[in-house]
Motif scaffolding. Structure first.
Motif, short mmCIF file in Angstrom:
data_model
loop_
_atom_site.label_atom_id
_atom_site.label_comp_id
_atom_site.label_asym_id
_atom_site.label_seq_id
_atom_site.Cartn_x
_atom_site.Cartn_y
_atom_site.Cartn_z
N LEU A 156 0.88 -1.62 0.13
CA LEU A 156 -0.10 -0.25 0.12
C LEU A 156 0.77 1.12 -0.10
N HIS A 157 1.75 1.21 0.91
CA HIS A 157 2.60 2.48 1.02
C HIS A 157 3.79 2.57 -0.55
N TYR A 158 3.89 1.61 -1.50
CA TYR A 158 4.35 1.93 -2.41
C TYR A 158 3.34 2.08 -3.53
N LEU A 159 1.75 1.23 -3.64
CA LEU A 159 0.84 1.16 -4.84
C LEU A 159 0.66 3.41 -4.30
N LEU A 160 0.87 3.70 -3.05
CA LEU A 160 -0.30 5.15 -2.74
C LEU A 160 0.73 6.35 -3.14
N ARG A 161 1.98 6.28 -2.73
CA ARG A 161 2.87 6.81 -3.25
C ARG A 161 3.09 7.09 -4.55
N GLY A 188 -3.50 8.33 -6.88
CA GLY A 188 -4.49 7.55 -8.13
C GLY A 188 -5.26 6.42 -8.24
N VAL A 189 -5.43 6.06 -6.79
CA VAL A 189 -5.70 4.76 -7.12
C VAL A 189 -6.54 5.34 -5.86
N TRP A 193 -3.45 5.70 7.25
CA TRP A 193 -3.48 6.06 5.93
C TRP A 193 -4.06 7.00 5.34
N VAL A 194 -5.85 7.02 6.22
CA VAL A 194 -6.33 8.17 5.88
C VAL A 194 -7.74 8.13 4.92
#
Length: 64
Positions: free
Chosen positions: A21-26, A31-32, A52-53
């Motif tokens: 999740l960290h890398y996906l969101l970063r 954008g997801v 992750w708010v």
């Protein structure tokens, strides 16, 4: 035409999924949309949601 954010579901709220999740969101610059998180430990899901708010994220703690 406006593109909608892709929605994803995450299975598991442990260390590996938090890493992903960290890398996906970063990397997607948020954008997801994390639509739902599945883990039998509801408290762990709530921690991930709060970290992750993502207040709109659906928490699922059973297969029912």
């Amino acid at each position: 035409m406006s593109l909608r954010k892709p929605k994803i579901a995450v299975i598991g709220a442990g260390g590996r999924s938090q890493y992903v999740l960290h890398y996906l969101l970063r990397d997607s610059e948020r954008g997801v949309e994390i639509a739902s998180l599945y883990d039998p430990m509801r408290s762990r899901c709530e921690l991930v949601r709060d970290f992750w708010v993502v207040p709109e994220m659906r928490i699922c703690d059973s297969a029912e």
